[in-house]
Design a protein around this motif. Structure first.
Motif, PDB file in Angstrom:
ATOM      1  N   CYS A  27       0.861  -1.181   0.000  1.00 15.02           N
ATOM      2  CA  CYS A  27       0.000   0.000   0.000  1.00 15.02           C
ATOM      3  C   CYS A  27       0.900   1.235   0.000  1.00 15.02           C
ATOM      4  CB  CYS A  27      -0.952   0.012   1.187  1.00 15.02           C
ATOM      5  SG  CYS A  27      -0.152  -0.200   2.776  1.00 15.02           S
ATOM      6  N   ASP A  28       0.336   2.360  -0.384  1.00 10.21           N
ATOM      7  CA  ASP A  28       1.140   3.562  -0.622  1.00 10.21           C
ATOM      8  C   ASP A  28       1.972   3.964   0.581  1.00 10.21           C
ATOM      9  OD1 ASP A  28      -0.061   3.523  -3.054  1.00 10.21           O
ATOM     10  OD2 ASP A  28      -1.346   5.267  -2.724  1.00 10.21           O
ATOM     11  N   GLU A  29       1.385   3.882   1.777  1.00  7.50           N
ATOM     12  CA  GLU A  29       2.095   4.368   2.958  1.00  7.50           C
ATOM     13  C   GLU A  29       3.251   3.453   3.360  1.00  7.50           C
ATOM     14  OE1 GLU A  29      -1.858   2.558   4.535  1.00  7.50           O
ATOM     15  OE2 GLU A  29      -1.138   3.642   2.773  1.00  7.50           O
ATOM     16  N   SER A  30       3.312   2.231   2.789  1.00 11.20           N
ATOM     17  CA  SER A  30       4.367   1.289   3.161  1.00 11.20           C
ATOM     18  C   SER A  30       5.425   1.123   2.077  1.00 11.20           C
ATOM     19  CB  SER A  30       3.797  -0.092   3.464  1.00 11.20           C
ATOM     20  OG  SER A  30       2.593  -0.039   4.115  1.00 11.20           O
ATOM     21  N   ASP A  31       5.369   1.895   1.009  1.00 12.55           N
ATOM     22  CA  ASP A  31       6.312   1.743  -0.096  1.00 12.55           C
ATOM     23  C   ASP A  31       7.758   1.748   0.404  1.00 12.55           C
ATOM     24  OD1 ASP A  31       5.263   1.231  -2.571  1.00 12.55           O
ATOM     25  OD2 ASP A  31       4.858   3.318  -3.061  1.00 12.55           O
ATOM     26  N   LEU A  32       8.556   0.807  -0.107  1.00 10.44           N
ATOM     27  CA  LEU A  32       9.985   0.802   0.171  1.00 10.44           C
ATOM     28  C   LEU A  32      10.633   1.976  -0.549  1.00 10.44           C
ATOM     29  CD1 LEU A  32      10.691  -3.027  -0.348  1.00 10.44           C
ATOM     30  CD2 LEU A  32       9.921  -1.854   1.715  1.00 10.44           C
ATOM     31  N   LYS A  33      11.695   2.507   0.054  1.00 14.46           N
ATOM     32  CA  LYS A  33      12.302   3.723  -0.491  1.00 14.46           C
ATOM     33  C   LYS A  33      13.695   3.519  -1.081  1.00 14.46           C
ATOM     34  CE  LYS A  33       8.875   6.415   0.928  1.00 14.46           C
ATOM     35  NZ  LYS A  33       8.055   5.447   1.659  1.00 14.46           N
ATOM     36  N   ASP A  34      14.492   2.582  -0.509  1.00 13.58           N
ATOM     37  CA  ASP A  34      15.881   2.465  -0.949  1.00 13.58           C
ATOM     38  C   ASP A  34      16.392   1.047  -0.700  1.00 13.58           C
ATOM     39  OD1 ASP A  34      16.314   2.340   1.836  1.00 13.58           O
ATOM     40  OD2 ASP A  34      16.776   4.477   1.952  1.00 13.58           O
ATOM     41  N   ASP A  35      17.683   0.844  -0.981  1.00 13.95           N
ATOM     42  CA  ASP A  35      18.286  -0.485  -0.841  1.00 13.95           C
ATOM     43  C   ASP A  35      18.186  -1.009   0.582  1.00 13.95           C
ATOM     44  OD1 ASP A  35      18.899  -0.324  -3.494  1.00 13.95           O
ATOM     45  OD2 ASP A  35      21.074  -0.195  -3.246  1.00 13.95           O
ATOM     46  N   GLN A  36      18.359  -0.143   1.563  1.00 15.71           N
ATOM     47  CA  GLN A  36      18.274  -0.595   2.949  1.00 15.71           C
ATOM     48  C   GLN A  36      16.866  -1.063   3.278  1.00 15.71           C
ATOM     49  OE1 GLN A  36      20.918  -1.061   5.118  1.00 15.71           O
ATOM     50  NE2 GLN A  36      19.285  -2.204   6.142  1.00 15.71           N
ATOM     51  N   ASP A  37      15.859  -0.379   2.747  1.00 14.51           N
ATOM     52  CA  ASP A  37      14.482  -0.830   2.936  1.00 14.51           C
ATOM     53  C   ASP A  37      14.282  -2.219   2.346  1.00 14.51           C
ATOM     54  OD1 ASP A  37      13.735   1.427   4.279  1.00 14.51           O
ATOM     55  OD2 ASP A  37      12.553   2.293   2.654  1.00 14.51           O
ATOM     56  N   ILE A  38      14.900  -2.470   1.181  1.00 15.03           N
ATOM     57  CA  ILE A  38      14.801  -3.789   0.550  1.00 15.03           C
ATOM     58  C   ILE A  38      15.390  -4.851   1.469  1.00 15.03           C
ATOM     59  CG2 ILE A  38      15.674  -5.224  -1.337  1.00 15.03           C
ATOM     60  CD1 ILE A  38      15.455  -2.774  -3.156  1.00 15.03           C
ATOM     61  N   CYS A  39      16.577  -4.583   1.998  1.00 18.39           N
ATOM     62  CA  CYS A  39      17.235  -5.547   2.890  1.00 18.39           C
ATOM     63  C   CYS A  39      16.420  -5.769   4.159  1.00 18.39           C
ATOM     64  CB  CYS A  39      18.642  -5.076   3.226  1.00 18.39           C
ATOM     65  SG  CYS A  39      19.752  -5.060   1.803  1.00 18.39           S
ATOM     66  N   ASP A  40      15.843  -4.707   4.684  1.00 23.75           N
ATOM     67  CA  ASP A  40      15.005  -4.828   5.887  1.00 23.75           C
ATOM     68  C   ASP A  40      13.750  -5.647   5.588  1.00 23.75           C
ATOM     69  OD1 ASP A  40      16.831  -3.305   7.296  1.00 23.75           O
ATOM     70  OD2 ASP A  40      15.688  -1.442   7.119  1.00 23.75           O
ATOM     71  N   PHE A  41      13.182  -5.453   4.397  1.00 27.58           N
ATOM     72  CA  PHE A  41      11.997  -6.223   4.021  1.00 27.58           C
ATOM     73  C   PHE A  41      12.337  -7.704   3.912  1.00 27.58           C
ATOM     74  CE2 PHE A  41       9.521  -8.215   0.581  1.00 27.58           C
ATOM     75  CZ  PHE A  41       8.260  -8.162   1.155  1.00 27.58           C
ATOM     76  N   VAL A  42      13.462  -8.033   3.270  1.00 29.37           N
ATOM     77  CA  VAL A  42      13.863  -9.433   3.139  1.00 29.37           C
ATOM     78  C   VAL A  42      14.104 -10.051   4.509  1.00 29.37           C
ATOM     79  CG1 VAL A  42      15.601 -11.016   2.209  1.00 29.37           C
ATOM     80  CG2 VAL A  42      14.796  -9.105   0.809  1.00 29.37           C
ATOM     81  N   LYS A  43      14.735  -9.299   5.403  1.00 32.10           N
ATOM     82  CA  LYS A  43      14.948  -9.796   6.755  1.00 32.10           C
ATOM     83  C   LYS A  43      13.610 -10.066   7.445  1.00 32.10           C
ATOM     84  CE  LYS A  43      17.117 -10.689  10.620  1.00 32.10           C
ATOM     85  NZ  LYS A  43      17.795 -11.991  10.809  1.00 32.10           N
ATOM     86  N   LYS A  44      12.658  -9.200   7.243  1.00 28.58           N
ATOM     87  CA  LYS A  44      11.343  -9.339   7.881  1.00 28.58           C
ATOM     88  C   LYS A  44      10.606 -10.585   7.371  1.00 28.58           C
ATOM     89  CE  LYS A  44       6.823  -7.030   7.668  1.00 28.58           C
ATOM     90  NZ  LYS A  44       6.123  -5.801   7.252  1.00 28.58           N
ATOM     91  N   VAL A  45      10.602 -10.796   6.071  1.00 26.46           N
ATOM     92  CA  VAL A  45       9.840 -11.907   5.494  1.00 26.46           C
ATOM     93  C   VAL A  45      10.674 -13.173   5.324  1.00 26.46           C
ATOM     94  CG1 VAL A  45       8.225 -10.359   4.337  1.00 26.46           C
ATOM     95  CG2 VAL A  45      10.244 -11.190   3.086  1.00 26.46           C
ATOM     96  N   GLY A  46      11.938 -13.128   5.710  1.00 27.06           N
ATOM     97  CA  GLY A  46      12.782 -14.312   5.640  1.00 27.06           C
ATOM     98  C   GLY A  46      13.450 -14.505   4.307  1.00 27.06           C
TER      99      GLY A  46
END
Length: 390
Positions: free
Chosen positions: A20-39
């Motif tokens: 959803c719009d308010e949760s959009d990832l912004k940068d490479d660190q967000d990508i890494c944090d997302f992968v860590k969150k979802v495994g």
């Protein structure tokens, strides 16, 4: 046990997954944090309009461009290729947790110890290599057919944690020694599990967090876990609940029990309305879709990836992806890319309801413009003329 409506759970899953719009990832660190969150996010080499991992990220990050994931994989090495839910991309912080998986491949390497030593010595001299860089006439039976011994050894060393994928060129993988490329503090960190039960609990919690919640039914979300039967799943769920790590709940009109990480409960309880104005094209193996029967029960949307189904037996098409708008899966779309002309081709759109064609045509067009940029294309072509006008 508390009960939630389907809409509450749908809203939670979409927000948890960053769709959803308010949760959009912004940068490479967000990508890494997302992968860590979802495994993990699942890797698949097929590329109709981007590979699965890229497609997962473009749905969550409006300024993402295909192949940008490689920066975190092969430059910064915050992520690495491994076998998790089949071929996957994981956070390097989880490296020590895969030790029980690695153990199963070491006996095979022991059988080919002499050649393994030759490959290892080659990689000590060269930073990276692919299988064709080393001469080998010997062939062996491997899990997807007969292969050269060197290729099988490189892959097995990757599974055993002795090597990593250093980089890819197209679909060709180049390997390096893990000890050279994984930070020493992570590489040398011991396995955190004291028993098989500990390992199973970690895996079950990991897969629940990969999706956001899961029910207690057999599921593709548990693929890639060896020697793990339904009784093992049930026992792990029970232990995690007894420890207060998982919370069980029910959903209106669905008889199965659902499970969620206790830390995710505030997001489920928040029950905020979605205000997203953007339609999103979901990857066929998107984390939210891992349990397709659960998605059908929650979203009233039956999705089958037909890429391996014979053409005459397909209901829709070859590489068809769901369309998400707010808390609804409103349709599906088939896209392909002509790289020679940098053209994104819309082969066909299927709406769940006929009325959606007019209601969402402008929203879909905005979505396709965003997808065009992600896919590094400059032209958008509709194979069917009527699609261009909704």
């Amino acid at each position: 046990m508390k009960t939630y409506t389907k809409q509450q759970v749908r809203n939670y899953l979409i927000r948890y997954q960053g769709l959803c719009d308010e949760s959009d990832l912004k940068d490479d660190q967000d990508i890494c944090d997302f992968v860590k969150k979802v495994g993990c996010i699942q890797f698949d080499p097929l590329d109709a309009a981007g590979r699965n991992a890229d497609l997962v990220l473009q749905a969550r990050m409006k300024n993402y461009r295909r192949d940008e994931l490689y920066r975190s994989l092969y430059d910064n090495r915050q992520l690495f290729d491994c076998w998790d839910k089949n071929m996957s991309i994981c956070s390097v912080m989880d490296w020590p947790c895969f030790e029980p998986f690695r153990e199963r491949y070491r006996p095979w390497l022991k059988k080919h110890e002499a050649t393994v030593q030759e490959v290892t010595e080659y990689l000590r001299i060269h930073e990276w290599a692919c299988s064709t860089d080393m001469e080998s006439n010997e062939r062996v039976t491997w899990h997807y057919g007969e292969q050269s011994l060197v290729r099988a050894i490189l892959e097995c060393m990757c599974y055993s944690g002795d090597a990593i994928v250093h980089h890819k060129v197209g679909t060709r993988r180049y390997y390096g020694l893990a000890e050279h490329w994984i930070d020493a503090d992570i590489y040398q960190k011991p396995c955190p599990f004291q028993s098989v039960q500990d390992y199973h609990e970690w895996l079950v919690l990991r897969r629940i967090n990969s999706v956001g919640c899961l029910w207690d039914r057999p599921s593709d979300a548990f693929l890639g876990i060896y020697d793990f039967k339904s009784a093992d799943r049930k026992e792990a769920l029970k232990r995690l609940c007894e420890k207060g790590i998982l919370i069980s709940f029910q959903v209106t009109d669905i008889p199965a029990v659902f499970y969620i990480d206790r830390s995710s409960m505030p997001l489920l309880e928040e029950d905020a309305e979605l205000h997203s104005r953007n339609m999103r094209i979901l990857a066929p193996l998107d984390n939210m879709l891992w349990d397709r029967r659960m998605i059908e029960a929650l979203f009233d949307f039956r999705y089958r990836w037909e890429v391996y189904v014979p053409a005459k037996q397909r209901q829709y098409g070859y590489y068809v992806m769901p369309l998400l708008y707010r808390d609804m899966l409103v349709g599906r779309i088939e896209l392909k890319t002509d790289r020679a002309t940098s053209t994104l081709i819309v082969k066909r759109v299927w709406w769940e309801k006929q009325s959606y064609a007019n209601r969402y045509d402008k929203t879909l067009n905005r979505c396709l413009k965003r997808f065009l940029t992600y896919n590094r294309c400059t032209q958008l072509v509709f194979e069917q003329e009527e699609l261009q006008n909704g």
